[in-house]
Design a protein around this motif. Structure first.
Motif, PDB file in Angstrom:
ATOM      1  N   VAL A   1       0.771  -1.565  -0.105  1.00  0.00           N
ATOM      2  CA  VAL A   1      -0.117  -0.082  -0.242  1.00  0.00           C
ATOM      3  C   VAL A   1       0.929   1.511   0.403  1.00  0.00           C
ATOM      4  O   VAL A   1       1.010   2.155  -0.719  1.00  0.00           O
ATOM      5  CB  VAL A   1      -1.128   0.206   1.062  1.00  0.00           C
ATOM      6  N   LEU A   2       2.060   0.945   0.534  1.00  0.00           N
ATOM      7  CA  LEU A   2       2.538   2.401   0.380  1.00  0.00           C
ATOM      8  C   LEU A   2       3.588   3.079  -0.602  1.00  0.00           C
ATOM      9  O   LEU A   2       4.016   4.078  -0.906  1.00  0.00           O
ATOM     10  CB  LEU A   2       4.219   2.311   1.858  1.00  0.00           C
ATOM     11  N   THR A   3       3.339   1.524  -1.140  1.00  0.00           N
ATOM     12  CA  THR A   3       4.267   1.984  -2.621  1.00  0.00           C
ATOM     13  C   THR A   3       3.325   2.401  -3.673  1.00  0.00           C
ATOM     14  O   THR A   3       3.747   3.034  -4.936  1.00  0.00           O
ATOM     15  CB  THR A   3       4.670   0.503  -2.933  1.00  0.00           C
ATOM     16  N   ASN A   4       2.101   2.321  -3.290  1.00  0.00           N
ATOM     17  CA  ASN A   4       0.316   3.240  -4.243  1.00  0.00           C
ATOM     18  C   ASN A   4       1.028   4.659  -4.582  1.00  0.00           C
ATOM     19  O   ASN A   4       0.774   5.284  -3.241  1.00  0.00           O
ATOM     20  CB  ASN A   4      -0.833   2.707  -3.952  1.00  0.00           C
ATOM     21  N   LYS A   5       1.058   5.148  -5.263  1.00  0.00           N
ATOM     22  CA  LYS A   5       0.969   6.147  -5.903  1.00  0.00           C
ATOM     23  C   LYS A   5       0.149   7.383  -6.502  1.00  0.00           C
ATOM     24  O   LYS A   5      -0.153   8.164  -6.724  1.00  0.00           O
ATOM     25  CB  LYS A   5       1.996   6.838  -6.799  1.00  0.00           C
TER      26      LYS A   5
END
Length: 155
Positions: free
Chosen positions: A125-129
């Protein structure tokens, strides 16, 4: 809606969304908004029907797929059924970091004590841009899961 205990503001929001959807039945944003209102009210069956209507218009709307998977999960009593798994797979094939789908997988893993799987999905999720989310909340969940992992190791 007489069977549901939904506060009046949510009922007003749902009614507004229904009227907008009647006037704009082919508008994905209107349908997404209505589906979200249904979800907020716990009306998962209605949300799924609305999301299906949206997916007829745009079958590759990953946000709709993620919300549909989440709605199916809650409708089914927090169980990832085979049908829900297929929706999850479709969403992740189209968008590997899809927010609602990854949150569903992570939350389900956490609730079932699979803390590493939860951490792995929250990290994705933290890589979702593309989609907006609260990274502080995700990081908090990761840290809490890491603590649970170390507790499990000591037990």
């Amino acid at each position: 809606m007489a069977d549901y205990n939904v506060d009046y503001l949510l009922v007003a929001d749902i009614n507004k969304g229904q009227k907008l959807a009647e006037k704009n039945p082919d508008d994905p944003l209107v349908l997404l908004g209505l589906a979200q209102s249904y979800i907020d009210g716990g009306l998962y069956k209605d949300a799924i029907e609305t999301l299906d209507q949206l997916l007829v218009i745009n079958s590759e709307n990953t946000e709709a797929l993620g919300l549909k998977a989440s709605s199916m999960y809650y409708r089914d009593g927090r169980v990832i059924s085979m049908d829900t798994s297929l929706v999850i797979a479709r969403a992740l094939t189209l968008h590997h970091e899809e927010l609602n789908t990854r949150l569903l997988i992570a939350n389900d893993a956490y609730l079932n004590g699979n803390y590493q799987k939860a951490i792995d999905n929250w990290n994705i999720v933290l890589t979702n841009k593309v989609q907006v989310f609260n990274s502080d909340a995700i990081n908090f969940a990761i840290e809490k899961s890491k603590q649970k992992l170390t507790q499990v190791d000591f037990d």
